[in-house]
Structures are given as C-alpha cells and as structure tokens.
Enzyme design. Sequence first.
Site, PDB file in Angstrom:
ATOM      1  N   ASP A 191      82.805  52.232 -10.826  1.00  0.00           N
ATOM      2  CA  ASP A 191      81.392  51.938 -10.567  1.00  0.00           C
ATOM      3  C   ASP A 191      80.918  52.271  -9.156  1.00  0.00           C
ATOM      4  O   ASP A 191      79.817  52.774  -9.001  1.00  0.00           O
ATOM      5  CB  ASP A 191      81.117  50.456 -10.858  1.00  0.00           C
ATOM      6  CG  ASP A 191      79.635  50.162 -11.067  1.00  0.00           C
ATOM      7  OD1 ASP A 191      78.941  51.022 -11.634  1.00  0.00           O
ATOM      8  OD2 ASP A 191      79.173  49.084 -10.665  1.00  0.00           O
TER       9      ASP A 191
ATOM     10  N   TYR B 219      73.558  35.944 -14.957  1.00  0.00           N
ATOM     11  CA  TYR B 219      74.086  37.220 -15.434  1.00  0.00           C
ATOM     12  C   TYR B 219      74.689  38.022 -14.277  1.00  0.00           C
ATOM     13  O   TYR B 219      74.122  38.096 -13.179  1.00  0.00           O
ATOM     14  CB  TYR B 219      72.970  38.021 -16.139  1.00  0.00           C
ATOM     15  CG  TYR B 219      73.444  39.407 -16.454  1.00  0.00           C
ATOM     16  CD1 TYR B 219      74.284  39.637 -17.539  1.00  0.00           C
ATOM     17  CD2 TYR B 219      73.132  40.468 -15.626  1.00  0.00           C
ATOM     18  CE1 TYR B 219      74.775  40.896 -17.783  1.00  0.00           C
ATOM     19  CE2 TYR B 219      73.620  41.734 -15.870  1.00  0.00           C
ATOM     20  CZ  TYR B 219      74.443  41.945 -16.948  1.00  0.00           C
ATOM     21  OH  TYR B 219      74.937  43.194 -17.178  1.00  0.00           O
TER      22      TYR B 219
ATOM     23  N   ARG C 205      70.288  42.807 -15.652  1.00  0.00           N
ATOM     24  CA  ARG C 205      69.657  42.849 -14.336  1.00  0.00           C
ATOM     25  C   ARG C 205      68.142  42.829 -14.510  1.00  0.00           C
ATOM     26  O   ARG C 205      67.606  43.357 -15.479  1.00  0.00           O
ATOM     27  CB  ARG C 205      70.052  44.121 -13.594  1.00  0.00           C
ATOM     28  CG  ARG C 205      71.475  44.121 -13.055  1.00  0.00           C
ATOM     29  CD  ARG C 205      71.744  45.339 -12.179  1.00  0.00           C
ATOM     30  NE  ARG C 205      71.753  46.566 -12.927  1.00  0.00           N
ATOM     31  CZ  ARG C 205      70.777  47.455 -12.979  1.00  0.00           C
ATOM     32  NH1 ARG C 205      69.662  47.263 -12.279  1.00  0.00           N
ATOM     33  NH2 ARG C 205      70.886  48.550 -13.690  1.00  0.00           N
TER      34      ARG C 205
ATOM     35  N   HIS D  85      76.949  54.850  -6.104  1.00  0.00           N
ATOM     36  CA  HIS D  85      77.164  54.379  -7.476  1.00  0.00           C
ATOM     37  C   HIS D  85      78.016  55.407  -8.218  1.00  0.00           C
ATOM     38  O   HIS D  85      77.512  56.175  -9.032  1.00  0.00           O
ATOM     39  CB  HIS D  85      75.782  54.209  -8.127  1.00  0.00           C
ATOM     40  CG  HIS D  85      75.797  53.461  -9.414  1.00  0.00           C
ATOM     41  ND1 HIS D  85      74.788  53.565 -10.343  1.00  0.00           N
ATOM     42  CD2 HIS D  85      76.682  52.583  -9.935  1.00  0.00           C
ATOM     43  CE1 HIS D  85      75.061  52.783 -11.372  1.00  0.00           C
ATOM     44  NE2 HIS D  85      76.201  52.185 -11.153  1.00  0.00           N
TER      45      HIS D  85
ATOM     46  N   LYS E 244      80.402  55.922 -17.616  1.00  0.00           N
ATOM     47  CA  LYS E 244      81.207  56.071 -16.394  1.00  0.00           C
ATOM     48  C   LYS E 244      82.603  55.500 -16.579  1.00  0.00           C
ATOM     49  O   LYS E 244      83.592  56.117 -16.181  1.00  0.00           O
ATOM     50  CB  LYS E 244      80.535  55.335 -15.211  1.00  0.00           C
ATOM     51  CG  LYS E 244      79.470  56.134 -14.540  1.00  0.00           C
ATOM     52  CD  LYS E 244      79.385  55.987 -13.013  1.00  0.00           C
ATOM     53  CE  LYS E 244      79.459  54.595 -12.440  1.00  0.00           C
ATOM     54  NZ  LYS E 244      78.197  53.848 -12.616  1.00  0.00           N
TER      55      LYS E 244
ATOM     56  N   ARG F 299      72.065  61.714 -19.134  1.00  0.00           N
ATOM     57  CA  ARG F 299      71.944  61.836 -20.577  1.00  0.00           C
ATOM     58  C   ARG F 299      70.712  62.680 -20.854  1.00  0.00           C
ATOM     59  O   ARG F 299      69.592  62.209 -20.784  1.00  0.00           O
ATOM     60  CB  ARG F 299      71.762  60.420 -21.121  1.00  0.00           C
ATOM     61  CG  ARG F 299      72.014  60.220 -22.558  1.00  0.00           C
ATOM     62  CD  ARG F 299      71.719  58.758 -22.873  1.00  0.00           C
ATOM     63  NE  ARG F 299      72.929  58.030 -23.153  1.00  0.00           N
ATOM     64  CZ  ARG F 299      73.490  57.949 -24.362  1.00  0.00           C
ATOM     65  NH1 ARG F 299      72.924  58.525 -25.388  1.00  0.00           N
ATOM     66  NH2 ARG F 299      74.594  57.269 -24.535  1.00  0.00           N
TER      67      ARG F 299
ATOM     68  N   CYS G  18      76.179  55.043 -18.952  1.00  0.00           N
ATOM     69  CA  CYS G  18      76.189  56.422 -19.449  1.00  0.00           C
ATOM     70  C   CYS G  18      77.612  56.859 -19.764  1.00  0.00           C
ATOM     71  O   CYS G  18      77.856  58.027 -20.030  1.00  0.00           O
ATOM     72  CB  CYS G  18      75.606  57.368 -18.400  1.00  0.00           C
ATOM     73  SG  CYS G  18      74.042  58.105 -18.834  1.00  0.00           S
TER      74      CYS G  18
ATOM     75  N   LYS H 113      76.465  44.853  -7.041  1.00  0.00           N
ATOM     76  CA  LYS H 113      75.266  45.665  -6.813  1.00  0.00           C
ATOM     77  C   LYS H 113      74.566  45.263  -5.511  1.00  0.00           C
ATOM     78  O   LYS H 113      74.121  46.124  -4.749  1.00  0.00           O
ATOM     79  CB  LYS H 113      74.314  45.528  -8.004  1.00  0.00           C
ATOM     80  CG  LYS H 113      74.928  45.916  -9.345  1.00  0.00           C
ATOM     81  CD  LYS H 113      75.460  47.338  -9.357  1.00  0.00           C
ATOM     82  CE  LYS H 113      75.850  47.779 -10.763  1.00  0.00           C
ATOM     83  NZ  LYS H 113      76.445  49.133 -10.758  1.00  0.00           N
TER      84      LYS H 113
ATOM     85  N   SER I 178      73.640  53.844 -15.001  1.00  0.00           N
ATOM     86  CA  SER I 178      74.342  52.715 -15.646  1.00  0.00           C
ATOM     87  C   SER I 178      74.511  52.945 -17.145  1.00  0.00           C
ATOM     88  O   SER I 178      73.610  53.456 -17.800  1.00  0.00           O
ATOM     89  CB  SER I 178      73.554  51.425 -15.441  1.00  0.00           C
ATOM     90  OG  SER I 178      73.499  51.107 -14.080  1.00  0.00           O
TER      91      SER I 178
ATOM     92  N   ARG J  31      79.420  42.332 -21.925  1.00  0.00           N
ATOM     93  CA  ARG J  31      80.360  42.812 -20.911  1.00  0.00           C
ATOM     94  C   ARG J  31      81.761  42.267 -21.070  1.00  0.00           C
ATOM     95  O   ARG J  31      81.958  41.173 -21.595  1.00  0.00           O
ATOM     96  CB  ARG J  31      79.858  42.383 -19.519  1.00  0.00           C
ATOM     97  CG  ARG J  31      78.483  42.907 -19.136  1.00  0.00           C
ATOM     98  CD  ARG J  31      78.559  44.329 -18.651  1.00  0.00           C
ATOM     99  NE  ARG J  31      77.245  44.935 -18.487  1.00  0.00           N
ATOM    100  CZ  ARG J  31      76.997  45.917 -17.623  1.00  0.00           C
ATOM    101  NH1 ARG J  31      77.949  46.389 -16.858  1.00  0.00           N
ATOM    102  NH2 ARG J  31      75.790  46.438 -17.559  1.00  0.00           N
TER     103      ARG J  31
ATOM    104  N   ASN K 216      84.243  55.098 -19.337  1.00  0.00           N
ATOM    105  CA  ASN K 216      85.019  55.962 -20.238  1.00  0.00           C
ATOM    106  C   ASN K 216      85.568  57.179 -19.507  1.00  0.00           C
ATOM    107  O   ASN K 216      86.716  57.568 -19.710  1.00  0.00           O
ATOM    108  CB  ASN K 216      84.152  56.430 -21.408  1.00  0.00           C
ATOM    109  CG  ASN K 216      83.698  55.267 -22.281  1.00  0.00           C
ATOM    110  OD1 ASN K 216      84.291  54.190 -22.253  1.00  0.00           O
ATOM    111  ND2 ASN K 216      82.640  55.483 -23.043  1.00  0.00           N
TER     112      ASN K 216
END
Length: 641
Positions: A319, A241, A77, A270, A296, A445, A294, A250, A292, A414, A298
């Site tokens: 997401d 992309y 992005r 989000h 999510k 984080r 971090c 988004k 983004s 991705r 998982n």
Amino acid sequence: MEYCAKNQLLDKLPKELLSYVQEKSELCKPDHIYVCDGSEEENKMLLAAMEKNGEIRKSKKHKNCWLATTDPRDVARVESRTIICTKNQHDVVSTPKSGFRPIVDPNMPNIKQTALGNWMDTDEMILILNERFNGCMKGRTMFVIPYMMGPFNCPYSKIGVELTDSPYVVCSMRIMTRMGERVLNELNKVESPNFIKCLHSVGVPLPAQEPIINNWPCNPAKTIITHFPERNEIITFGSGYGGNSLCGKKCFALRIGSILAKKEGWLAEHMLIMGVTNPKGEKKYFCAAFPSACGKTNLAMLQNRDIIPGYKIECVGDDIAWMRFDEEGRLRAINPEFGFFGVAPGTSQSTNPIALEMIKEDTIFTNVAETSNGDVYWEGLENDVDLNNVTITSWKNQPWQKGSKEPAAHPNSRFCTYASRCSIIDPNWESPEGVPIEAIIFGGRRPTGVPLVYEVFDWDHGVFVGATMRSESTAAAEFTNKQIMNDPFAMRPFLAYNFGQYLSHWLSIGQKPGLKLPKMFHVNWFLKDPITNQFLWPGFGENIRIIDWIFRRLNNENCAIKSPIGYLPEKGSINLTNLKNININQLFHIQKDFWLKECKSIREYFVENVNDDLPKEMWTQLDLLENRIQQIPAIEREKCA
Ligand code: TSX
Ligand code: MN
C-alpha cells in the site's frame, strides 16, 4: 489523572507525551487512561473484552481470528469529511476555476472543498473539534498507543502516538504498525522526542444517547478526519472504520508523511513494493501506484504459477512506500507498515492464493460474511467454498443465498493481518536501508483506449503520466457509480499539500545530478472488448508476462518501439507462450480520436483544478503529447505488436 492501576507505563511517558495525554484527557474526560505496551497478554485482554461486549466474534474455525461487523453507516473512508487544516488555504488546495464545491454542512461554512482535497482554517477547525471532543470519552478508556512507522533501527522511520477510545483500533494498530513499549523506549532515547500526535474517538460517550448498532459505536453525523501538518497533529472523530481511525496508515504515512517528505526531500507514496527475481536469478524491486482497490495487493503477492518458469515475486508492501535516494544515488524504499489491511472481496484461490493462506490465523476481519462451519466468506469465494453444504450469514447478520440481492460481504470489507504471515514476504522487507527501486509502475482501471503496458520517454513524461492517471471508481470510498475519475499518482484522496507543489517536488528529483532515476511505466489490466464487454487480458498471474517485459526493459533489452504516448512492446516481445485467444493488436492499439479526447479532458482537468499552480513542465508535456497524437494519420494505422 486516573488510570488503570495495573498499568505502570504512564510513568514512562516522556514529558512532551505526558502533557499531550494530560491535555487531551482533560478535554475528552475518559474514565481511565491506559498506556499500551503491545504485549501478547494485553492484546488477549482487549480481544476478550471486545468479545464480551459483542464488538467482535471469535472465529469458530481459525486460530486467533476475529470478526467485527460495523454499524452499516460506518463502512469506508469519508472523503468529503477528510480535511487538511493550515493557516493558508493555498498551501493545501488551489482555488478551482469554477469555484469551490457548495457547502453542505451549515456548521462548517468556511470549508473549502475541491476535487483534490478539502481545506479549513486551523483555528476555526479547533473550535469545531473542541465541541465534538469535549467529554466524548466519558464512560470509556483512553488508550495511549505509541507506534512506529517503518522498521526499528531505520533512520527514516517515524513515530506517532495515537490516543483512542476504541479497543478495535488498539488491536488493529498492533497489526498494522510496530506498537508498544519498544516505541516508548525509542522516544526516551532522545532529549525532546518528535512524534505525530493522533487523537481518535468513536464519538459515543457512555451511557450512549442512541442505540449502538452492532455493538459498533460510531457517530456518522459528526464524523470528521482532520490533519494539522503545521502542528504535526491528526484528529479524527466519529468513525471506527480503519481508513478513518487507524491514524498510522492514510493519515500519517500518506498525508502527513508526504508533507514531511516534501520538506525533507523524500517521497511518501501510495505504492506497493515488490521484489522480482528473473529466471537468471537477477533481482530487482518495483513500486506501483494504483488507485485504492484496483488489485494492488494481488499484484504485490503475484503468485508464480510457472507461466514463465523461473520468475519469483516477493512482497515488501502492498500500500505505501517511503522512498529516498541513497549516497550512491539509488532510490531506496521502505514499507512503513507492519501488516496488510486488504479488501476481502475478490480475494480467492485463483486471484490471490498467497493472501488466502496468510489470513488463516491471527487476523481481524471486518464486515465479511461467515459460513455455518466457521469460515469467512465474501464475493469471489464462490469456487472455493462448497455453497451446497454450508449456509451463509451475511455481514448484516442475515441468512444469505447465492443469488441474494445484497452481497454477502460488504464490498469494502477487510482483512487485517501481519505482514510476517505472508509466505512470500521479502527477506529484506524490514531492512533499515530499504530496497533499491528500479521501476515505478502507474496503473488504472481503463476499459478503453489505454494500452496494456507502455514505458515513458523520460522523467518529466513519467511525472506527467502519474499526474494524469484516471481510473474507474471503486468501493473504497463513498463513490458507488462506475465513472472514470482522475486519481493522480493514486494520491487524490491522500494529497495533503498543494498538488502543483507535489508535482514540482517530483519534477525536482529529475533535475538533481548523480541520481540513478528509476524507469517508469503505465499498465492497464482492465481493457474490455467494446462489443462483447469481455476483458481482453486475463490479468492476475498472467501479469508476470508484463512484469517480464518491464524487467527486460530495465536491462536495456531492445524490445520497444516509439509511439505517440510512449514506448510500446515491439511485436512479439511480450512472452505469450501457452496463452490462447489474445488480441494483441487490440491491447496495444493507439486510437487517434481516443487520445485527442484524453488530451482534451486532461487539459480541462488541469485548468479547472490546478491552473496557475501547475508546473510549466506539465503544460509542455501535454502540448507534446497532443502534437504527437495529431501526427497519427486520420486513417487508422495498426501500431506495434
Ligand atoms: O487484481 C487484479 N489484477 C491484478 C492481479 C495481479 N484484478 C482484480 C481487481 C479488483 C481488485 C483484476 N481484474 C485483474 C488483475 O490483473 N484483471 C481483472 C479483470 C479480469 C477479471 C476476470 C477475468 C479476467 C480479467 N477472468 C475471468 O473472470 C475468467
Ligand atoms: Mn491504499
């Protein structure tokens, strides 16, 4: 207008849509217009055409899996060129205390760039866009993609139509949204249908003036991603992309969506959505907002490894959550998406086995590496691939060895696959009434200072905790160096209206009578020992222990104690069975100096970026927090656990 002879759907476009297609095709001048029906045959035809011109390669090993490698200049992005356009600047961004960022592009002298988004005047932007879009699709086909965000038959789903000259976008939109003829049928059901108009071009008319690198047409010098909330329009140019080109995600579901949400009294956030069943068989749904990349995805697919036997996680989305309160005052969430567009590196048998299984078929990969026996490869798969018996070709099509200087896969590479391929997809993931949300989890984080988990005191405090989220920066955007960045509600790159008004909207929910407000929490999986630099918490599957504590708090179990920053787990209340070498005191230590500094930087951030637009409740929360911290005795005292 000219269109592919075989494609009869053009006759099926409602007149509002037809005139939109007409207007934009006159501007873009494509050779052909093709209305997508979303069928299997159409998808096959487009994939084959892309394979033929070298835009994608077919996986030698995995059924219906495809690999795209982009021009290395088009990999993420582009936040500096993501712009919200309205009549009034203040509707989108506050004026920063120390002024707007310096203008870098002399062609856009009147852009207003801030830490919370970029604004430009609508009319001025239209002039800039018309120059870019004029003739931009020459030699190409304009695809018309009717798509739905949210399940069919859900009253809260919304429709978009994306015009694009990229078949990669068509095939990706078919995975990420509910796309095709069914959506046209929905549009034709009503007199004057509502839809978000989306226009996308890679910005390379044919014949190309410059070489097309990796058969991935793009125009980085002229890339721009624009949103017109007052016209329900998205216009994006120059990048193929996903985050820039797949308008449903988004651009629509978050940016335009959050504005519709504010107007209509709901929330577009989000956030992942997960179902949690405890050993007694009780089921609750949680939402979680993390910046983004971090982890999510998982967390949304957390695998039960019998760490606490009997827990089961199911995934609704990874997401985006669209949420509103129902008649009974319960918060209900839908996932507006139809697939996952996840970061590949870091996805492995140990971190996310569910995702690894999910992407074995029907998946489009972008910028990953490939093994000599036809598997995909990326950083994190070292233990899952036998590196002694295969050779690896990097995303840049170079031979790659363990220890090579550059990564095998791009850090923002991705996978794109259907949600229905997820083995733990929740049975209610397409339920039109949504799933009932009982907890909202914020996270970031944070290598120091912020404890593993805490619960907020009340709704306003929760909004404050969301507003003050900070996280180490990641590869999802153009930032590269590790610094702690503010990312309120994980929405910093996706805010499309004034952040002060965004917070007021959240606060107003807490004032409405009769609502069963979800409880709010903050988690931090990323604490490090400052001396050894090792992570203090094993994370991943072990996070079920924290999910369990949150679940018990929702059941009003008395297992929390008050601290200056929120409720912390009472000593012994986090199930640590079979976990060795956990320094629980370090994981929950509230250090006076750290939190005083945190308050100071929050205040600076608010003053600089939101100032007069910050709701008074947020200043109050900051004062309350600072006062509570001040009361910690100067001599360190062990807290909690
Ligand atoms: O996704 C992550 N989660 C959430 C999982 C449900 N990640 C990866 C983040 C980048 C996408 C994590 N990284 C998590 C985590 O809980 N924790 C960490 C930090 C960490 C990394 C490695 C180890 C422990 C913690 N352990 C070893 O390397 C052995
Ligand atoms: Mn995201």
